[in-house]
Write an enzyme that holds these catalytic residues in place. Structure first.
Site, PDB file in Angstrom:
ATOM      1  N   CYS A 123      28.673  30.305 -52.024  1.00  0.00           N
ATOM      2  CA  CYS A 123      28.654  30.161 -53.450  1.00  0.00           C
ATOM      3  C   CYS A 123      28.593  28.763 -53.745  1.00  0.00           C
ATOM      4  CB  CYS A 123      29.718  30.654 -54.355  1.00  0.00           C
ATOM      5  SG  CYS A 123      30.155  32.346 -53.953  1.00  0.00           S
ATOM      6  N   HIS A 151      27.815  38.357 -12.254  1.00  0.00           N
ATOM      7  CA  HIS A 151      28.693  39.316 -12.139  1.00  0.00           C
ATOM      8  C   HIS A 151      28.707  40.496 -13.651  1.00  0.00           C
ATOM      9  CE1 HIS A 151      30.625  36.770  -9.472  1.00  0.00           C
ATOM     10  NE2 HIS A 151      30.320  35.765  -9.758  1.00  0.00           N
ATOM     11  N   LYS A 172      25.822  27.897 -45.726  1.00  0.00           N
ATOM     12  CA  LYS A 172      25.988  26.669 -45.149  1.00  0.00           C
ATOM     13  C   LYS A 172      27.544  26.226 -44.788  1.00  0.00           C
ATOM     14  CE  LYS A 172      24.502  22.736 -43.355  1.00  0.00           C
ATOM     15  NZ  LYS A 172      24.027  22.775 -41.974  1.00  0.00           N
ATOM     16  N   LYS A 187      21.504  29.334 -32.544  1.00  0.00           N
ATOM     17  CA  LYS A 187      20.352  28.698 -33.385  1.00  0.00           C
ATOM     18  C   LYS A 187      19.451  30.050 -33.372  1.00  0.00           C
ATOM     19  CE  LYS A 187      21.473  26.203 -35.088  1.00  0.00           C
ATOM     20  NZ  LYS A 187      22.628  25.316 -35.114  1.00  0.00           N
ATOM     21  N   ASN A 234      34.129  29.452 -56.887  1.00  0.00           N
ATOM     22  CA  ASN A 234      33.682  29.469 -55.650  1.00  0.00           C
ATOM     23  C   ASN A 234      34.971  29.656 -54.970  1.00  0.00           C
ATOM     24  OD1 ASN A 234      32.689  29.232 -53.196  1.00  0.00           O
ATOM     25  ND2 ASN A 234      32.754  26.842 -53.159  1.00  0.00           N
ATOM     26  N   GLY A 235      34.964  30.639 -53.980  1.00  0.00           N
ATOM     27  CA  GLY A 235      36.477  30.862 -53.187  1.00  0.00           C
ATOM     28  C   GLY A 235      36.776  32.182 -53.243  1.00  0.00           C
ATOM     29  N   TRP A 252      27.380  34.016 -53.115  1.00  0.00           N
ATOM     30  CA  TRP A 252      27.280  34.625 -51.740  1.00  0.00           C
ATOM     31  C   TRP A 252      28.453  35.637 -51.931  1.00  0.00           C
ATOM     32  CZ3 TRP A 252      30.840  35.413 -47.446  1.00  0.00           C
ATOM     33  CH2 TRP A 252      30.064  35.418 -46.313  1.00  0.00           C
ATOM     34  N   GLU A 259      20.719  33.165 -35.115  1.00  0.00           N
ATOM     35  CA  GLU A 259      20.870  32.956 -36.648  1.00  0.00           C
ATOM     36  C   GLU A 259      19.718  32.882 -37.624  1.00  0.00           C
ATOM     37  OE1 GLU A 259      22.489  28.429 -36.593  1.00  0.00           O
ATOM     38  OE2 GLU A 259      23.146  29.582 -38.126  1.00  0.00           O
ATOM     39  N   GLU A 262      24.697  26.851 -27.818  1.00  0.00           N
ATOM     40  CA  GLU A 262      24.118  26.384 -29.081  1.00  0.00           C
ATOM     41  C   GLU A 262      22.535  26.850 -29.346  1.00  0.00           C
ATOM     42  OE1 GLU A 262      25.098  25.305 -31.858  1.00  0.00           O
ATOM     43  OE2 GLU A 262      23.497  24.106 -32.869  1.00  0.00           O
TER      44      GLU A 262
HETATM   45  C1  F6R Z   1      25.205  27.063 -37.139  1.00  0.00           C
HETATM   46  C2  F6R Z   1      26.113  26.631 -38.196  1.00  0.00           C
HETATM   47  C3  F6R Z   1      27.395  27.128 -38.092  1.00  0.00           C
HETATM   48  C4  F6R Z   1      28.458  25.851 -38.320  1.00  0.00           C
HETATM   49  C5  F6R Z   1      29.884  26.455 -38.753  1.00  0.00           C
HETATM   50  C6  F6R Z   1      30.904  25.409 -39.133  1.00  0.00           C
HETATM   51  O1  F6R Z   1      23.878  26.614 -37.252  1.00  0.00           O
HETATM   52  O2  F6R Z   1      25.857  25.622 -38.928  1.00  0.00           O
HETATM   53  O3  F6R Z   1      27.978  27.884 -36.894  1.00  0.00           O
HETATM   54  O4  F6R Z   1      28.505  25.036 -37.345  1.00  0.00           O
HETATM   55  O5  F6R Z   1      30.044  27.456 -39.892  1.00  0.00           O
HETATM   56  O6  F6R Z   1      30.623  24.673 -40.131  1.00  0.00           O
HETATM   57  P1  F6R Z   1      31.243  23.265 -40.520  1.00  0.00           P
HETATM   58  O7  F6R Z   1      30.861  22.295 -39.149  1.00  0.00           O
HETATM   59  O8  F6R Z   1      30.734  22.761 -41.738  1.00  0.00           O
HETATM   60  O9  F6R Z   1      32.588  23.337 -40.231  1.00  0.00           O
END
Ligand code: F6R
Length: 613
Positions: free
Chosen positions: A2, A511, A608, A492, A100-101, A74, A495, A488
């Site tokens: 949000c 294994h 995000k 990527k 938000n929350g 969201w 997602e 990683e």
């Molecule tokens: C993946 C991504 C998430 C964040 C995770 C932690 O691309 O961005 O996996 O890394 O949600 O977010 P922060 O770093 O803001 O605590």
């Protein structure tokens, strides 16, 4: 999760709010809404879907008010729908609220209010807030200037959970009240105007001067004043902070997507992360940290705690700190750490990595570590974010705003910063050869140029993405530091392209997972560690034998004919090789997502900043 924006000033609020929502859309994008104070009371317009739908609503252009609040959602409680969209109002339409929350005790409050005669029209937790404010407001017989504030405060004291809220009322056409607890909210200020937002980049084009709020500080805003109150409604003093990020870093600058722009910003971001922390003649500098040799020697372990990509950066921190400082390091996923009763005492240092600095699980893990007596150090990209204020010490990655949901430049700058921290600790501990550390520092200083070099793989990767974008499964392999990059890269890809992918330590394949390898499947391997390269090549050979298509990212001399595609990246020290080896794989995820016609910057179901548990 949000995004909320607010405006109070001399201009029409609506266009400013809509522009702010568009910039915050990466935080949530299943519905959006706006409420302004008009001559005839509070306006309320909202709709399911993206901010664009809201902007197209009939009558939205007629809003004249110069005070307003807005929200992009969201969904947590209640499906995305017009009814569940914010802002929410009380039954008498006296108060409009965006939130938000998550209100954890909303069921109890809803029952209490229902028993008191209030009706509810949505399934959200938020709708209790304006009604609770109305409840306290109508019970308050003192008609002084703090009446509105008292009602908001009393309502907030009943709320359990996390919230950043903005409240406007038709009875107070000059005011807005805002407060936060464990959810982000900043106030930008300039002459005769206040801009509010869940994060700084959304309002950077208006001002660089920000008030950063602590939990349960209540703010009463007019266009030319901001009064801050503590929980007892005593006035408190607050200074503004000047934020140096430039506004264009929050725009796409000609790139199709923020993600691509942020991938290409990595040479600059890394330069900024290095800052003045490394110089060849001197030891690493962290003026903000007080650690002594005695303290570091006394540590029995370090925890690095984070979520998602930030946790992957933590894995390279473990590699560097254990090897350079000989201190045992455990890397934990924050949502697990907080509930697994970790062994923590005064001899533990807990490091928390969070790009946003607002991730609920990471903040909770930090609070737990403090309670148990550990010293806490935050690594964040966002100045003044919750985690940086909660931790005993904090250091910044300085990567500039990261807007795309998928983290790229924040990851590489986190990897770098924790490596520099490891060198700094090693220099204090004096347990590593200066020559060796200097070589590593040299390699770090050379990184920006080498990233530029690495980015030249763009076209090859783009072509390769066209070949594999319809795959159902992709596997990533690596050993040692390369395995952290495999994780990683796999995250990527899944997602933003919605392709199922897994990563494995290359030696672990036989294994079990090798059962999944069949003719034509794509296996991507990372090979940057000279000591392990032969072993990994043997493992790749095993999947080639079973018909896999192979892409290899390497800075080693290999028999290239073995593989379908080899991406050569510049040679660098193994500690920091993830900063280069991840780049082709960031680009791969990006181009596959584009090839599939997906919204790269706003992948489905994600947001995000994960400010809920
Ligand atoms: C993946 C991504 C998430 C964040 C995770 C932690 O691309 O961005 O996996 O890394 O949600 O977010 P922060 O770093 O803001 O605590």
């Amino acid at each position: 999760m949000c995004g909320i924006v607010g405006y109070i000033g001399t201009k029409k609020a609506c266009p400013i709010l809509l522009a702010g929502l568009s910039r915050l859309e990466y935080r949530g994008y299943d519905s959006a809404g706006i409420s302004t104070i008009e001559k005839n009371g509070l306006s309320l317009m909202k709709d399911k879907g993206r901010v664009k739908n809201l902007s197209n609503l009939d009558g939205i252009d007629n809003l004249e008010g110069t005070i307003g609040i807005a929200h992009t959602r969201w969904a947590t409680h209640g499906k995305p729908s017009k009814e569940n969209s914010h802002p929410h109002q009380d039954n008498s339409q006296t108060f409009s609220v965006v939130h938000n929350g998550i209100i954890e005790n909303y069921n109890e409050i809803r029952k209490f209010l229902t028993d008191s005669g209030y009706n509810f029209y949505s399934q959200t937790d938020t709708e209790v807030i304006p009604n609770l404010i109305h409840f306290y407001f109508s019970k308050d017989t003192v008609n002084d200037e703090l009446k509105f504030l008292r009602a908001v405060k009393n309502a907030c004291l009943d709320l359990k959970g996390s919230f950043a809220i903005e409240v406007i009322s038709k009875l107070y056409p000059e005011n807005m009240i805002v407060v936060r607890q464990d959810s982000p909210l900043v106030i930008g200020t300039c002459e005769n105007e206040k801009y509010l937002s869940s994060d700084i980049p959304a309002i950077l084009s208006y001002t660089r001067d920000f008030y950063l709020l602590n939990d349960l500080e209540f703010v009463v805003l007019t266009k030319n004043s901001a009064k801050f109150y503590d929980i007892n409604l005593k006035l408190i003093k607050k200074e503004t902070q000047n934020i140096e990020w430039n506004a264009s870093s929050a725009e796409k600058d000609g790139y199709d997507d923020f993600m691509l722009k942020e991938i290409y910003e990595q040479p600059i971001a890394i330069r900024e992360t290095i800052g003045s922390k490394i110089s060849m003649d001197n030891k690493c500098e962290f003026d903000e940290l007080p650690f002594t040799k005695e303290y570091l020697k006394s540590l029995n372990r370090i925890y690095i705690v984070a979520c998602g990509t930030a946790m992957h950066a933590g894995l390279s921190g473990k590699n560097a700190i254990e090897k350079l400082c000989k201190i045992p390091v455990e890397v934990d996923i924050a949502s697990e750490f907080r509930y697994r009763n970790p062994i923590i005492d005064k001899k533990t240092l807990c490091i928390f990595i969070s790009q946003s600095g607002e991730t609920a699980d990471t903040i909770a893990a930090l609070k737990l570590s403090k309670e148990k007596g550990a010293k806490t150090l935050a690594i964040s990209n966002v100045i003044g974010s919750s985690i940086t204020r909660e931790a005993d010490y904090c250091i910044y990655t300085h990567a500039g705003p990261e807007i795309a949901v998928a983290s790229t430049k924040a990851y590489t700058s986190q990897v770098l910063l924790i490596n520099i921290l490891a060198i700094y600790f090693a220099e204090i501990l004096e347990n590593c050869e200066t020559k060796y550390l200097n070589k590593l520092k040299n390699d770090i200083l050379a990184l920006p140029k080498k990233i530029e070099e690495t980015l030249k793989c763009n076209d090859t990767i783009k072509d390769f993405s066209k070949k594999i974008y319809q795959e159902k499964d992709v596997f990533f392999l690596g050993r040692g530091i390369d395995e952290t990059v495999a994780r990683e890269a796999s995250l990527k890809l899944k997602e933003i392209s919605y392709i199922h992918s897994d990563s494995y330590p290359a030696g672990e394949l036989k294994h079990g997972p090798i059962a999944l390898i069949e003719n034509g499947i794509t296996v991507i391997s990372i090979l940057t560690d000279n000591n392990l390269v032969k072993k990994t090549v043997s493992n790749i050979q095993e999947v080639i034998t079973r018909g896999a298509k192979t892409l290899v990212i390497t800075n080693q001399e290999l028999d290239k004919n073995m593989f379908d595609i080899v991406i050569d990246i510049p040679e660098t020290n193994c500690f920091i090789s993830p900063i280069l080896s991840v780049i082709p794989l960031q680009l791969l995820a990006y181009y596959i997502s584009k090839e599939k016609g997906l919204d790269v910057d706003k992948p489905r179901n994600l947001a995000k900043s994960v400010t809920v548990e």
